[in-house]
Design an enzyme around this catalytic site. Structure first.
Site, PDB file in Angstrom:
ATOM      1  CG  HIS A  43      14.019 -42.668  43.960  1.00 50.90           C
ATOM      2  ND1 HIS A  43      14.214 -41.859  45.287  1.00 50.90           N
ATOM      3  CD2 HIS A  43      13.781 -43.840  44.242  1.00 50.90           C
ATOM      4  CE1 HIS A  43      14.547 -42.874  46.110  1.00 50.90           C
ATOM      5  NE2 HIS A  43      14.584 -44.106  45.723  1.00 50.90           N
ATOM      6  CD  GLU A  70      17.326 -38.367  44.618  1.00 51.39           C
ATOM      7  OE1 GLU A  70      17.999 -37.242  44.910  1.00 51.39           O
ATOM      8  OE2 GLU A  70      16.218 -38.845  45.319  1.00 51.39           O
ATOM      9  CG  HIS A 190      11.495 -36.751  51.506  1.00 55.92           C
ATOM     10  ND1 HIS A 190      11.729 -37.682  50.590  1.00 55.92           N
ATOM     11  CD2 HIS A 190      10.490 -36.809  52.055  1.00 55.92           C
ATOM     12  CE1 HIS A 190      10.528 -38.506  50.752  1.00 55.92           C
ATOM     13  NE2 HIS A 190       9.729 -37.886  51.615  1.00 55.92           N
TER      14      HIS A 190
HETATM   15  C1  LIG Z   1      15.303 -39.659  48.059  1.00 52.37           C
HETATM   16  C2  LIG Z   1      14.035 -38.853  48.141  1.00 52.37           C
HETATM   17  O1  LIG Z   1      13.444 -38.123  49.238  1.00 52.37           O
HETATM   18  C3  LIG Z   1      13.160 -38.627  47.045  1.00 52.37           C
HETATM   19  O2  LIG Z   1      13.812 -39.277  45.615  1.00 52.37           O
HETATM   20  C4  LIG Z   1      12.001 -39.497  47.197  1.00 52.37           C
HETATM   21  O3  LIG Z   1      12.270 -40.425  47.783  1.00 52.37           O
HETATM   22  C5  LIG Z   1      11.185 -39.510  45.813  1.00 52.37           C
HETATM   23  O4  LIG Z   1      10.477 -40.769  45.679  1.00 52.37           O
HETATM   24  P1  LIG Z   1       9.179 -41.036  45.537  1.00 52.37           P
HETATM   25  O5  LIG Z   1       8.489 -40.194  44.423  1.00 52.37           O
HETATM   26  O6  LIG Z   1       8.913 -42.364  45.179  1.00 52.37           O
HETATM   27  O7  LIG Z   1       8.545 -40.565  46.863  1.00 52.37           O
HETATM   28  N1  LIG Z   2      15.757 -36.353  46.563  1.00 49.21           N
HETATM   29  C1  LIG Z   2      14.589 -35.820  46.831  1.00 49.21           C
HETATM   30  C2  LIG Z   2      13.589 -35.714  45.744  1.00 49.21           C
HETATM   31  O1  LIG Z   2      13.969 -36.064  44.620  1.00 49.21           O
HETATM   32  C3  LIG Z   2      12.474 -35.450  45.668  1.00 49.21           C
HETATM   33  O2  LIG Z   2      11.522 -35.355  46.825  1.00 49.21           O
HETATM   34  P1  LIG Z   2      10.322 -35.070  47.181  1.00 49.21           P
HETATM   35  O3  LIG Z   2      10.007 -33.433  46.663  1.00 49.21           O
HETATM   36  O4  LIG Z   2       9.260 -35.665  46.205  1.00 49.21           O
HETATM   37  O5  LIG Z   2       9.846 -35.099  48.542  1.00 49.21           O
END
Ligand SMILES: CC(=O)[C@@H](O)[C@H](O)COP(=O)(O)O
Ligand SMILES: NCC(=O)COP(=O)(O)O
Length: 237
Positions: A43, A70, A190
């Site tokens: 992401h 993402e 998440h």
């Molecule tokens: C969409 C989602 O929930 C994850 O991709 C989360 O946003 C991870 O990003 P961070 O690692 O920056 O928290």
């Molecule tokens: N799309 C959710 C993700 O990639 C990971 O979220 P998190 O486990 O870091 O909260």
């Protein structure tokens, strides 16, 4: 069976803290797949505080499973994804200064914007997924937009579950039933963790994929600590 896509943002966070290449993000991605991980998620954020845009490019030849990118579809993100052509792009409406993702899309309000972007990615052979809260009208909105999948934003479920409230899953079950009826594929992510993932996956019909990062990398540290501390003690004998 639900696929596990491992989000490696936190590996990049750790690497960036020292400016070198430890831990090596590409090696971690390779090893996760070797250990059975069925996808790699990143992401990238505009400030590149963890995943850098160059990481996203370098991972292209490393990821032999599902590559899921993402992010918020602003121009630099769209250009990056079109250049890399991952398996899947997940559209997330995170504000530029957000610590982490904190809401799903309003698929009704942003229908025209999202439709245009989804079509652009699909024309380029990239599967699309839209990050949504577990709200029925948002799932219907996602269907109208034409995305192949949705990603259910599971923070609220994870929070309720940690308090012992198992009925926090109810809106997710209803959303999944509707998504299945509409022919939308279901991803989720998440704050999913070793504590809550089994309950979640066993109760969500048709769950295709979960992306997990923060908890999984933290758990890897906790579960590896005993081993590594003892390896150091051996060296110091
Ligand atoms: C969409 C989602 O929930 C994850 O991709 C989360 O946003 C991870 O990003 P961070 O690692 O920056 O928290
Ligand atoms: N799309 C959710 C993700 O990639 C990971 O979220 P998190 O486990 O870091 O909260």
């Amino acid at each position: 069976m639900t696929k596990l896509s491992v989000n490696i943002n936190k590996i990049a966070t750790l690497r960036n803290a020292r400016g070198g290449n430890v831990p090596d993000l590409l090696k971690v991605a390779t090893d996760i797949q070797k250990f059975g991980g069925q996808g790699i998620t990143i992401h990238p954020r505009p400030d590149e505080r963890h995943i850098r845009y160059q990481d996203a490019r370098d991972l292209k030849s490393i990821v032999c499973t599902e590559y899921n990118i993402e992010g918020n579809p602003e121009k630099t993100f769209i250009d990056l994804v079109l250049e890399i052509k991952p398996t899947q792009v997940t559209l997330v409406p995170d504000a530029i200064d957000a610590i982490t993702s904190n809401a799903g899309w309003d698929t009704i309000k942003h229908k025209d914007f999202l439709t245009e972007i989804v079509q652009e990615f699909q024309r380029n052979g990239i599967r699309t997924s839209i990050f949504v809260d577990p709200a029925l009208e948002m799932i219907e909105g996602a269907k109208i937009i034409g995305t192949e999948r949705i990603e259910l934003y599971t923070e609220a479920f994870a929070h309720e579950y940690s308090l012992g409230n198992k009925n926090g899953i109810d809106p997710y079950v209803k959303s999944a039933i509707l998504a299945n009826e509409l022919g939308l594929g279901i991803n989720a992510g998440h704050d999913l963790s070793l504590d809550n993932i089994q309950f979640f996956s066993q109760n969500i019909p048709g769950l295709l994929e979960v992306s997990i990062g923060h908890a999984l990398i933290s758990e890897a540290i906790y579960l590896g600590l005993d081993n590594v501390v003892n390896m150091y003690l051996q060296k110091l004998k």
